[in-house]
Design a protein around this motif. Structure first.
Motif, PDB file in Angstrom:
ATOM      1  N   LEU A  92       0.813  -1.204   0.000  1.00 54.84           N
ATOM      2  CA  LEU A  92       0.000   0.000   0.000  1.00 54.84           C
ATOM      3  C   LEU A  92       0.853   1.262   0.000  1.00 54.84           C
ATOM      4  O   LEU A  92       0.399   2.321  -0.359  1.00 54.84           O
ATOM      5  N   THR A 216      10.878  15.802  14.676  1.00 49.44           N
ATOM      6  CA  THR A 216       9.476  16.004  14.306  1.00 49.44           C
ATOM      7  C   THR A 216       9.266  17.457  13.877  1.00 49.44           C
ATOM      8  O   THR A 216       8.572  17.744  12.900  1.00 49.44           O
ATOM      9  N   HIS A 223       4.569  18.833   6.765  1.00 41.80           N
ATOM     10  CA  HIS A 223       3.639  17.709   6.852  1.00 41.80           C
ATOM     11  C   HIS A 223       2.568  17.979   7.905  1.00 41.80           C
ATOM     12  O   HIS A 223       2.460  17.285   8.908  1.00 41.80           O
ATOM     13  N   PHE A 277       1.658  15.357  11.013  1.00 45.82           N
ATOM     14  CA  PHE A 277       2.046  15.749  12.366  1.00 45.82           C
ATOM     15  C   PHE A 277       0.862  15.618  13.329  1.00 45.82           C
ATOM     16  O   PHE A 277       0.984  15.046  14.422  1.00 45.82           O
ATOM     17  N   HIS A 285       3.683   5.489  19.360  1.00 48.27           N
ATOM     18  CA  HIS A 285       5.102   5.796  19.128  1.00 48.27           C
ATOM     19  C   HIS A 285       5.471   7.211  19.569  1.00 48.27           C
ATOM     20  O   HIS A 285       6.574   7.444  20.054  1.00 48.27           O
ATOM     21  N   LEU A 290       9.347   8.774  20.107  1.00 46.20           N
ATOM     22  CA  LEU A 290       9.943   8.653  18.769  1.00 46.20           C
ATOM     23  C   LEU A 290       9.572   9.862  17.916  1.00 46.20           C
ATOM     24  O   LEU A 290       8.425  10.299  17.930  1.00 46.20           O
ATOM     25  N   SER A 291      10.544  10.358  17.147  1.00 42.16           N
ATOM     26  CA  SER A 291      10.258  11.474  16.238  1.00 42.16           C
ATOM     27  C   SER A 291      10.072  10.919  14.832  1.00 42.16           C
ATOM     28  O   SER A 291      10.429   9.766  14.552  1.00 42.16           O
ATOM     29  N   CYS A 295      12.047   7.096  12.538  1.00 38.93           N
ATOM     30  CA  CYS A 295      11.596   6.036  11.630  1.00 38.93           C
ATOM     31  C   CYS A 295      11.969   6.325  10.176  1.00 38.93           C
ATOM     32  O   CYS A 295      12.377   5.441   9.440  1.00 38.93           O
ATOM     33  N   HIS A 296      11.791   7.591   9.760  1.00 45.25           N
ATOM     34  CA  HIS A 296      11.952   7.911   8.334  1.00 45.25           C
ATOM     35  C   HIS A 296      13.389   8.216   7.948  1.00 45.25           C
ATOM     36  O   HIS A 296      13.733   8.194   6.778  1.00 45.25           O
ATOM     37  N   SER A 314       9.352   5.593   2.765  1.00 44.29           N
ATOM     38  CA  SER A 314       8.655   4.645   3.618  1.00 44.29           C
ATOM     39  C   SER A 314       9.653   3.928   4.529  1.00 44.29           C
ATOM     40  O   SER A 314      10.598   3.311   4.050  1.00 44.29           O
ATOM     41  N   GLN A 341      -3.054  -0.804   7.740  1.00 41.88           N
ATOM     42  CA  GLN A 341      -3.342   0.040   6.581  1.00 41.88           C
ATOM     43  C   GLN A 341      -4.522  -0.503   5.770  1.00 41.88           C
ATOM     44  O   GLN A 341      -5.373   0.258   5.313  1.00 41.88           O
ATOM     45  N   ASN A 398      -0.796  10.651   5.021  1.00 39.76           N
ATOM     46  CA  ASN A 398      -0.047   9.786   4.117  1.00 39.76           C
ATOM     47  C   ASN A 398       0.331   8.396   4.632  1.00 39.76           C
ATOM     48  O   ASN A 398       0.949   7.629   3.908  1.00 39.76           O
ATOM     49  N   PHE A 402      -1.516   4.216   9.714  1.00 39.83           N
ATOM     50  CA  PHE A 402      -0.478   3.637  10.568  1.00 39.83           C
ATOM     51  C   PHE A 402      -0.019   4.585  11.679  1.00 39.83           C
ATOM     52  O   PHE A 402       0.191   4.165  12.813  1.00 39.83           O
TER      53      PHE A 402
HETATM   54  C1  HEC Z   1       7.044   4.544  14.272  1.00 36.71           C
HETATM   55  C2  HEC Z   1       7.608   4.919  13.010  1.00 36.71           C
HETATM   56  C3  HEC Z   1       7.096   6.172  12.324  1.00 36.71           C
HETATM   57  C4  HEC Z   1       7.082   7.446  12.827  1.00 36.71           C
HETATM   58  C5  HEC Z   1       7.568   7.915  14.169  1.00 36.71           C
HETATM   59  C6  HEC Z   1       6.547   8.271  11.781  1.00 36.71           C
HETATM   60  N1  HEC Z   1       6.248   7.537  10.680  1.00 36.71           N
HETATM   61 FE1  HEC Z   1       5.615   8.219   8.899  1.00 36.71          FE
HETATM   62  N2  HEC Z   1       5.315   6.350   8.260  1.00 36.71           N
HETATM   63  C7  HEC Z   1       5.656   5.214   8.956  1.00 36.71           C
HETATM   64  C8  HEC Z   1       5.185   4.042   8.224  1.00 36.71           C
HETATM   65  C9  HEC Z   1       5.357   2.597   8.630  1.00 36.71           C
HETATM   66  C10 HEC Z   1       4.541   4.527   7.066  1.00 36.71           C
HETATM   67  C11 HEC Z   1       3.851   3.723   5.962  1.00 36.71           C
HETATM   68  C12 HEC Z   1       4.819   3.449   4.878  1.00 36.71           C
HETATM   69  C13 HEC Z   1       4.260   2.604   3.779  1.00 36.71           C
HETATM   70  O1  HEC Z   1       3.034   2.510   3.646  1.00 36.71           O
HETATM   71  O2  HEC Z   1       5.068   2.065   3.028  1.00 36.71           O
HETATM   72  C14 HEC Z   1       4.674   5.981   7.107  1.00 36.71           C
HETATM   73  C15 HEC Z   1       4.257   6.824   6.081  1.00 36.71           C
HETATM   74  C16 HEC Z   1       4.572   8.174   6.025  1.00 36.71           C
HETATM   75  C17 HEC Z   1       4.438   8.998   4.856  1.00 36.71           C
HETATM   76  C18 HEC Z   1       4.024   8.532   3.486  1.00 36.71           C
HETATM   77  C19 HEC Z   1       5.209   7.799   2.917  1.00 36.71           C
HETATM   78  C20 HEC Z   1       5.071   7.429   1.499  1.00 36.71           C
HETATM   79  O3  HEC Z   1       5.810   6.530   1.054  1.00 36.71           O
HETATM   80  O4  HEC Z   1       4.248   8.015   0.823  1.00 36.71           O
HETATM   81  C21 HEC Z   1       4.822  10.269   5.213  1.00 36.71           C
HETATM   82  C22 HEC Z   1       4.857  11.493   4.335  1.00 36.71           C
HETATM   83  C23 HEC Z   1       5.177  10.220   6.612  1.00 36.71           C
HETATM   84  N3  HEC Z   1       5.030   8.931   7.073  1.00 36.71           N
HETATM   85  C24 HEC Z   1       5.589  11.306   7.360  1.00 36.71           C
HETATM   86  C25 HEC Z   1       5.781  11.252   8.748  1.00 36.71           C
HETATM   87  C26 HEC Z   1       5.883  12.401   9.604  1.00 36.71           C
HETATM   88  C27 HEC Z   1       5.859  13.827   9.126  1.00 36.71           C
HETATM   89  C28 HEC Z   1       6.040  11.933  10.872  1.00 36.71           C
HETATM   90  C29 HEC Z   1       6.134  12.720  12.160  1.00 36.71           C
HETATM   91  C30 HEC Z   1       5.027  13.637  12.428  1.00 36.71           C
HETATM   92  C31 HEC Z   1       6.085  10.488  10.810  1.00 36.71           C
HETATM   93  N4  HEC Z   1       5.881  10.116   9.518  1.00 36.71           N
HETATM   94  C32 HEC Z   1       6.326   9.650  11.888  1.00 36.71           C
HETATM   95  C33 HEC Z   1       6.349   5.151  10.158  1.00 36.71           C
HETATM   96  C34 HEC Z   1       6.549   6.230  10.978  1.00 36.71           C
END
Ligand code: HEC
Ligand code: HEC
Ligand code: HEC
Ligand code: HEC
Length: 430
Positions: A92, A216, A223, A277, A285, A290-291, A295-296, A314, A341, A398, A402
């Motif tokens: 996805l 973050t 975001h 955000f 998390h 975690l910020s 993860c990213h 991702s 998801q 986005n 999750f």
């Molecule tokens: C615990 C780990 C984690 C944290 C912390 C986290 N994310 Fe994510 N994020 C993910 C995962 C897992 C996905 C889903 C990825 C996928 O579907 O392949 C995702 C998806 C996304 C996507 C879409 C990615 C894509 O491929 O289109 C964005 C943009 C994003 N996150 C931004 C953020 C932002 C901004 C924050 C902080 C406010 C944040 N994430 C915090 C794990 C995290």
């Protein structure tokens, strides 16, 4: 997943409040104290946040750092990668660019009368930020759309002040040489604290009780949910009552804000942008500290050398480095993530079916002029607005739920109740 779409991120930022209330242009604003990490942000306007270098000293081109930080720079360039064969995309999490109009045909009716009904592609990497915003078929209100697209934004803002927001988009884009760059998060000091260069976030932070962690803060510059002030075009974060889904809605209701009016039902609607955000805030998390960057942008090792990956993508592509510290079995955690998801995506589609039904029945009743009570019409419109706002909040976030599955579920359940209540009312006029 990526509902980002190039341009719409921009649509939102606002510094208005500050400027309209003080009559200041940025040059006149005394440099704000850079808050100590962890210290509460002082009340009042914070534009600019930190010290802005003189225009001629701004290091905006990312390539300037290539020699000093080769591994970080190379990883940053990976944001140019699309669904490549080296690294598998999650089911996805998606290949690029996904056409949402094809994948979710309901949005043509939900966003009818608005740009996103004409074109809506999933977000891509930071490398494409300028290319994608210039190429989108959606209309752009002004140069305020550049706020989340380019390392040149602060330079433009210092040069033009608040006039920038409503300057011609295409003309201003010609003055821009760079997509998102190191400057957006670091200004001239990559080794130092994260720097906030988006004036709208500097203002938005004054509404928060606590400053988010650095990893973050950097991402919350773009975001986030935002709107353009209707008079000045300033990008504005609607956090005056808080960052929760209900609080943002209550603020929009208080200021009578609508992004557009649905042409067949007359409902004043809110178009949510990309509230990562806000959705993430309060999640499991987040509560662990975690910020976004943890993860990213995990720490990677190449030839024995550690570096912070700047390939914002991702995290499932680096599950071992991003999640492994706490979830030892990478495959299991990927499956668990994708299960969430799938569940949220199915709920989202189900709710969108209901809202489409509501729009069709409501439009039909209005056309037949069978509802003779204005209060009933207002009530159905307000349920339509509230329901679609909650659906959209999850739809355009986005991570497909999750980031905060329980918040996403709750929002969709409420959206469903609101749509059903409207349908019950309309049933009397069939
Ligand atoms: C615990 C780990 C984690 C944290 C912390 C986290 N994310 Fe994510 N994020 C993910 C995962 C897992 C996905 C889903 C990825 C996928 O579907 O392949 C995702 C998806 C996304 C996507 C879409 C990615 C894509 O491929 O289109 C964005 C943009 C994003 N996150 C931004 C953020 C932002 C901004 C924050 C902080 C406010 C944040 N994430 C915090 C794990 C995290
Ligand atoms: C989208 C925001 C963003 C952009 C753009 C960005 N960085 Fe970073 N950078 C971060 C974050 C977040 C961290 C981790 C900071 C922290 O957690 O305190 C970081 C950390 C760093 C560090 C410190 C690494 C360490 O080992 O502690 C360096 C050096 C750095 N970045 C250089 C760069 C360079 C060079 C570029 C451009 C090629 C760049 N950054 C672009 C957000 C960004
Ligand atoms: C200056 C604005 C800005 C900042 C700061 C920013 N982003 Fe983005 N991000 C964007 C835009 C714009 C896109 C969509 C680009 C496109 O589709 O052309 C995007 C896309 C993404 C994607 C989707 C990538 C893909 O391949 O689908 C991820 C993941 C992401 N950002 C994560 C982050 C994280 C994590 C941070 C903080 C460390 C961050 N971003 C900071 C503007 C920003
Ligand atoms: C600092 C430790 C830590 C990191 C890093 C971490 N998690 Fe978690 N995660 C937890 C804890 C603790 C929980 C809550 C207990 C549980 O459900 O296992 C959790 C819960 C989850 C859940 C269940 C959440 C729900 O809403 O039901 C998923 C899925 C998940 N994590 C995926 C990930 C992914 C994917 C990554 C990396 C991108 C990641 N986590 C990174 C500690 C972490």
């Amino acid at each position: 997943m990526k509902k980002y779409i190039s341009f719409f991120m921009m649509i939102v930022l606002i510094f208005t409040i500050v400027f309209t209330s003080t009559g200041c242009r940025p040059e006149d604003v005394p440099p704000a104290e850079d808050p100590e990490p962890g210290e509460p942000i002082v009340e009042g306007p914070q534009v600019p946040w930190g010290e802005v270098p003189a225009i001629e000293d701004m290091i905006i081109d990312s390539a300037a750092w290539e020699e000093e930080y080769p591994l970080i720079y190379q990883s940053f360039l990976l944001t140019a990668r699309m669904g490549d064969n080296t690294v598998e995309d999650s089911t996805l999490g998606g290949l690029h660019p996904t056409d949402y109009l094809e994948k979710y045909p309901n949005i043509k009716i939900l966003y009818e009368g608005f740009g996103f009904a004409k074109e809506y592609y999933a977000a891509r990497g930071h490398y494409y930020s300028m290319e994608d915003v210039i190429n989108t078929a959606r209309p752009k209100p002004g140069a305020n759309c550049l706020a989340c697209k380019t390392g040149d934004y602060e330079r433009l803002f210092v040069e033009h002040g608040e006039d920038l927001f409503l300057m011609d988009f295409y003309k201003t884009a010609q003055e821009v040489d760079h997509p998102i760059s190191c400057y957006n998060c670091h200004r001239n000091e990559p080794e130092g604290e994260i720097q906030v260069t988006g004036p709208h976030l500097a203002v938005g932070l004054t509404h928060l009780e606590e400053e988010p962690p650095a990893g973050t803060l950097a991402c919350a510059q773009c975001h986030v949910e935002y709107y353009f002030d209707t008079e000045t075009g300033a990008v504005t974060l609607p956090w005056h009552n808080g960052t929760g889904i209900d609080e943002i809605e209550s603020y929009f209701d208080e200021i009578n804000f609508a992004d557009w009016t649905h042409p067949r039902t007359g409902t004043p609607l809110i178009k949510v942008q990309h509230p990562e955000f806000e959705m993430y805030t309060g999640s499991v998390h987040d509560r662990l500290g975690l910020s976004c960057a943890d993860c990213h942008m995990p720490t990677m090792t190449e030839d024995g050398e550690e570096y912070v990956s700047h390939w914002a993508k991702s995290p499932l592509k680096t599950a071992e480095e991003s999640c492994g510290e706490c979830h030892r079995d990478s495959e299991a955690i990927i499956t668990q993530t994708e299960d969430i998801q799938r569940e949220i995506d199915a709920m989202q589609v189900e709710v969108s079916d209901l809202i489409v039904q509501l729009i069709e029945e409501f439009a039909d009743a209005l056309e037949r002029r069978v509802i003779d009570d204005d209060e009933v019409i207002d009530r159905v419109r307000s349920l339509h607005r509230a329901s679609q706002y909650r659906w959209d909040f999850v739809m355009v976030e986005n991570s497909t739920g999750f980031h905060n599955a329980s918040k996403a579920r709750q929002a969709l359940e409420r959206a469903k109740e609101q749509a059903e209540e409207a349908l019950d009312i309309l049933a009397e006029y069939q």
